[in-house]
Write a protein that holds these residues in place. Structure first.
Motif, PDB file in Angstrom:
ATOM      1  N   UNK A   1       9.772  15.858   6.559  1.00 22.45           N
ATOM      2  CA  UNK A   1      11.046  15.214   6.315  1.00 22.45           C
ATOM      3  C   UNK A   1      10.800  13.804   5.811  1.00 22.45           C
ATOM      4  N   UNK A   2      11.812  13.224   5.203  1.00 20.50           N
ATOM      5  CA  UNK A   2      11.702  11.846   4.728  1.00 20.50           C
ATOM      6  C   UNK A   2      11.431  10.892   5.881  1.00 20.50           C
TER       7      UNK A   2
ATOM      8  N   UNK B   1       0.856  -1.168   0.000  1.00 20.82           N
ATOM      9  CA  UNK B   1       0.000   0.000   0.000  1.00 20.82           C
ATOM     10  C   UNK B   1       0.905   1.235   0.000  1.00 20.82           C
ATOM     11  N   UNK B   2       0.581   2.144  -0.861  1.00 23.85           N
ATOM     12  CA  UNK B   2       1.360   3.374  -0.985  1.00 23.85           C
ATOM     13  C   UNK B   2       0.836   4.406   0.020  1.00 23.85           C
ATOM     14  N   UNK B   3       1.754   5.066   0.720  1.00 23.90           N
ATOM     15  CA  UNK B   3       1.386   6.105   1.681  1.00 23.90           C
ATOM     16  C   UNK B   3       2.041   7.404   1.240  1.00 23.90           C
ATOM     17  N   UNK B   4       1.236   8.457   1.104  1.00 19.50           N
ATOM     18  CA  UNK B   4       1.741   9.779   0.726  1.00 19.50           C
ATOM     19  C   UNK B   4       1.412  10.750   1.845  1.00 19.50           C
ATOM     20  N   UNK B   5       2.423  11.480   2.310  1.00 19.69           N
ATOM     21  CA  UNK B   5       2.238  12.435   3.405  1.00 19.69           C
ATOM     22  C   UNK B   5       2.422  13.843   2.861  1.00 19.69           C
TER      23      UNK B   5
ATOM     24  N   UNK C   1       8.544   7.960   6.068  1.00 21.89           N
ATOM     25  CA  UNK C   1       8.907   6.557   6.328  1.00 21.89           C
ATOM     26  C   UNK C   1       8.187   6.037   7.567  1.00 21.89           C
ATOM     27  N   UNK C   2       8.182   6.842   8.638  1.00 21.83           N
ATOM     28  CA  UNK C   2       7.523   6.431   9.870  1.00 21.83           C
ATOM     29  C   UNK C   2       6.026   6.242   9.633  1.00 21.83           C
ATOM     30  N   UNK C   3       5.398   7.186   8.947  1.00 18.68           N
ATOM     31  CA  UNK C   3       3.961   7.108   8.677  1.00 18.68           C
ATOM     32  C   UNK C   3       3.645   5.875   7.833  1.00 18.68           C
ATOM     33  N   UNK C   4       4.466   5.599   6.846  1.00 19.48           N
ATOM     34  CA  UNK C   4       4.256   4.433   5.995  1.00 19.48           C
ATOM     35  C   UNK C   4       4.372   3.139   6.798  1.00 19.48           C
TER      36      UNK C   4
END
Length: 129
Positions: free
Chosen positions: A14-15, A1-5, A19-22
């Motif tokens: 920040x990256x 699943x793709x996560x976009x913030x 990454x953490x959210x994904x």
């Protein structure tokens, strides 16, 4: 699943945040992985200041589902961490509710012994005398 913030200018994007959210969303929503194509996260600071003291951080999450309308939730919190985690919990609950209704309404094809004639023969009750 793709996560976009996506974030407002007042929140550092920040990256590491993406990454953490994904990782967090893949862990908590992993069981819906076959049905969800992507999750879009929007973090904003409603009063656009670094002053604390209010519940002014907003997190909106939208899950895009295969062949269905997207499901969106919003949560407010005193910091972006609590706003994000609250929105993730709300999204998980909304998905459970939506897919539960789908199971009840469309009667997805499931394996059952009720349709297997061989299984039914062994369960027949003996004639009573």
């Amino acid at each position: 699943m793709k996560v976009q913030v996506n974030t407002s200018n007042d929140i550092d994007n920040k990256d590491a945040l993406e990454r953490w959210a994904s990782d967090y969303l893949n862990e908590h929503l992993g069981r819906f992985d076959q049905d969800i194509t992507s999750v879009e996260v929007q973090l904003t600071d409603e009063n656009h200041s670094n002053k604390g003291g209010g519940i002014d951080k907003r997190c909106m999450m939208e899950a895009r589902i295969n062949g269905r309308a997207p499901i969106a939730v919003t949560n407010y919190g005193p910091d972006q961490n609590l706003a994000f985690r609250g929105a993730a919990d709300k999204l998980e609950h909304a998905l459970e509710h939506a897919f539960g209704k789908l199971d009840r309404r469309e009667h997805r094809v499931r394996e059952t012994i009720r349709r297997d004639p061989e299984a039914l023969e062994g369960t027949a009750l003996p004639p009573q005398s």
